[in-house]
Design a protein around this motif. Structure first.
Motif, short mmCIF file in Angstrom:
data_model
loop_
_atom_site.label_atom_id
_atom_site.label_comp_id
_atom_site.label_asym_id
_atom_site.label_seq_id
_atom_site.Cartn_x
_atom_site.Cartn_y
_atom_site.Cartn_z
N ILE A 28 0.86 -1.18 -0.19
CA ILE A 28 -0.05 -0.11 0.06
C ILE A 28 1.03 1.27 0.08
O ILE A 28 1.78 1.57 0.92
CB ILE A 28 -0.97 0.18 1.26
CG1 ILE A 28 -1.91 -1.24 1.29
CG2 ILE A 28 -1.85 1.20 1.20
CD1 ILE A 28 -2.47 -1.09 2.66
N THR A 29 0.62 2.17 -1.07
CA THR A 29 1.17 3.35 -0.66
C THR A 29 -0.01 4.37 -0.72
O THR A 29 -0.85 4.67 -1.62
CB THR A 29 2.21 3.85 -2.30
OG1 THR A 29 2.96 2.81 -2.55
CG2 THR A 29 2.59 5.21 -1.93
N VAL A 30 0.25 5.39 0.34
CA VAL A 30 -0.82 6.39 0.66
C VAL A 30 -0.48 7.53 -0.07
O VAL A 30 0.45 8.30 0.39
CB VAL A 30 -1.05 6.65 2.11
CG1 VAL A 30 -2.06 7.45 2.53
CG2 VAL A 30 -1.35 5.25 2.77
N ILE A 31 -1.18 7.90 -1.13
CA ILE A 31 -0.81 9.27 -1.96
C ILE A 31 -1.64 10.36 -1.08
O ILE A 31 -0.97 11.53 -1.07
CB ILE A 31 -1.34 9.24 -3.32
CG1 ILE A 31 -0.57 8.00 -4.11
CG2 ILE A 31 -1.12 10.57 -4.20
CD1 ILE A 31 -1.06 7.35 -5.17
N ASN A 32 -2.83 10.25 -0.83
CA ASN A 32 -3.68 11.52 -0.07
C ASN A 32 -4.55 10.42 0.78
O ASN A 32 -5.58 9.52 0.33
CB ASN A 32 -4.49 11.98 -1.15
CG ASN A 32 -5.07 13.09 -0.61
OD1 ASN A 32 -5.47 13.09 0.47
ND2 ASN A 32 -5.49 13.94 -1.53
N SER A 33 -4.49 10.77 2.10
CA SER A 33 -5.43 10.19 2.95
C SER A 33 -6.90 10.25 2.88
O SER A 33 -7.66 9.80 3.52
CB SER A 33 -4.88 10.34 4.42
OG SER A 33 -4.92 11.51 4.69
N GLY A 34 -7.37 11.40 2.01
CA GLY A 34 -8.50 11.90 2.03
C GLY A 34 -9.36 13.04 3.02
O GLY A 34 -8.48 13.54 3.67
#
Length: 423
Positions: A28-34
């Protein structure tokens, strides 16, 4: 463990970001947590992730346990069909969407620094303290705390503006009418605030306008609507007010059946409702367009001049109808005027500026810095914990901090609490 803590960890990425894997072993790569969602629906909207080599955009749902997905019946709710990752503390069950496809799950407990976790448990384990950070509050850096207190004060003004905007809608944008209601409430202070608020709402402000030149008639209106006139009285002034009130009640078809009778119990005589309502009547007798004057005034000393009013002749020698007292003009004290500025004037000016698109918050902040801090049980305790500016904006911010953050244990949303967790 609280779900709010997991929200905090995810929102601010307070976990090991390298080599994240789903419970099924996918990278998993978190680009934007939202975007954090505090309403119904998934906890975070519009997140962007890469799972293995696939780029995903969608929502993230957070639970303590994976099985909570089924406890909350999300599998039956279409609002959760766009969830791209299930973030949990403990993975105790595989989760499937409505179409039976497996939901990628991140078991967060494997990626949290032990010191951060210890700090969290330490902060929330203090059940016997006044606030969770009672022992650490005094060590909070000045810059961090002052910025946080300023934000808290603006937040408190925003909360107060909600009530004012609601009153504006009810009065069809009559600012003078809203001012009257808010002033009445704050003339009643804590004990009689609600009763005075109800009394003011029971009167159409046009009635107050028509009788502003006659203080006895305003007194009759305010005391009569508050249920403070005794029809069995033998006191000549009270009988005069009763006669006036009956006439006005019939003329304007007034109803006071839902107005609570103000209290005298536990009040010092200068705060008796009879005195405060007489002072309110005198204030309106002397000022035709009070709201316009308040908008014009910038300096604190001019507000003191505006509110430098006393009571009518009868009340100079009485606190109640039944007994006489030593002659006193019973003028509003500076402390009382300060409370009117804090709780009525500044919130109204803040709301008016906001509605008009005027950015003058700095002017209001400057005014509040010149007013001494309020002296109550909450502010006293904070001032014992740390040396803070002796100003009303600080005391108002501390009230906001205690009631909206400390009491409901929202330390994770507080600058002080967040610092203690990540230090």
């Amino acid at each position: 463990m609280q779900e709010a803590f997991l929200h905090y960890l995810w929102q601010f990425k307070k976990f090991q970001l390298l080599d994240l894997k789903t419970t099924q072993g996918q990278h998993i790569t978190v680009i934007n947590s939202g975007q954090h969602n505090r309403l119904s629906g998934p906890d975070f909207f519009a997140a962007q992730l890469k799972i293995d080599n696939q780029l995903w955009a969608g929502n993230v749902e957070i639970h303590i346990k994976s099985s909570d997905w089924y406890v909350h019946h999300h599998e039956k709710d279409s609002a959760y069909q766009n969830v791209i990752l299930h973030v949990v503390w403990e993975h105790d069950a595989d989760v499937f969407r409505k179409d039976n496809t497996a939901l990628a799950t991140l078991e967060l407990k494997h990626y949290i620094d032990k010191k951060l976790l210890d700090n969290y448990y330490h902060l929330f384990s203090k059940k016997q303290t006044w606030i969770n950070c009672e022992n650490e509050f005094g060590d909070t850096p000045e810059f961090l705390l002052q910025n946080w207190l300023e934000r808290l004060y603006v937040e408190r003004l925003e909360r107060k503006s909600v009530v004012i905007i609601d009153l504006l809608e009810q009065s069809k944008n009559n600012w003078e009418a809203v001012l009257f209601i808010m002033l009445a409430k704050n003339f009643g202070l804590n004990i009689n605030g609600d009763a005075f608020f109800s009394m003011a709402q029971s009167l159409d402000f046009s009635v107050v306008r028509k009788h502003q030149s006659k203080p006895n008639e305003l007194e009759a209106l305010f005391l009569g609507q508050s249920g403070l006139l005794n029809t069995k009285s033998s006191e000549p002034y009270e009988l005069h007010l009763i006669e006036l009130y009956h006439y006005l009640k019939h003329k304007y078809q007034l109803n006071n059946s839902h107005v609570p009778r103000p209290e005298f119990f536990k009040l010092r005589p200068p705060n008796f409702p009879t005195i405060r309502l007489s002072q309110l009547a005198i204030l309106y007798t002397k000022n035709d367009t009070l709201f316009s004057r308040i908008l014009e005034i910038k300096k604190l000393e001019h507000f003191y001049e505006l509110f430098q009013i006393g009571c009518s002749e009868f009340w100079k020698t009485h606190f109640t109808f039944e007994t006489t007292s030593k002659t006193s003009h019973k003028v509003l004290t500076k402390n009382f005027i300060n409370l009117l500025i804090i709780n009525t004037v500044v919130p109204l000016k803040f709301t008016y500026n906001k509605k008009q698109g005027i950015d003058e918050i700095s002017e209001l902040l400057e005014l509040m810095t010149k007013i001494p801090a309020e002296n109550n049980t909450i502010t006293k305790k904070f001032y014992r914990l740390k040396t803070l500016p002796n100003s009303a904006n600080t005391s108002q911010a501390l009230l906001q901090l205690k009631t909206q953050y400390c009491n409901p244990n929202k330390c994770l949303q507080c600058a002080v609490g967040s610092r203690l967790i990540i230090k």
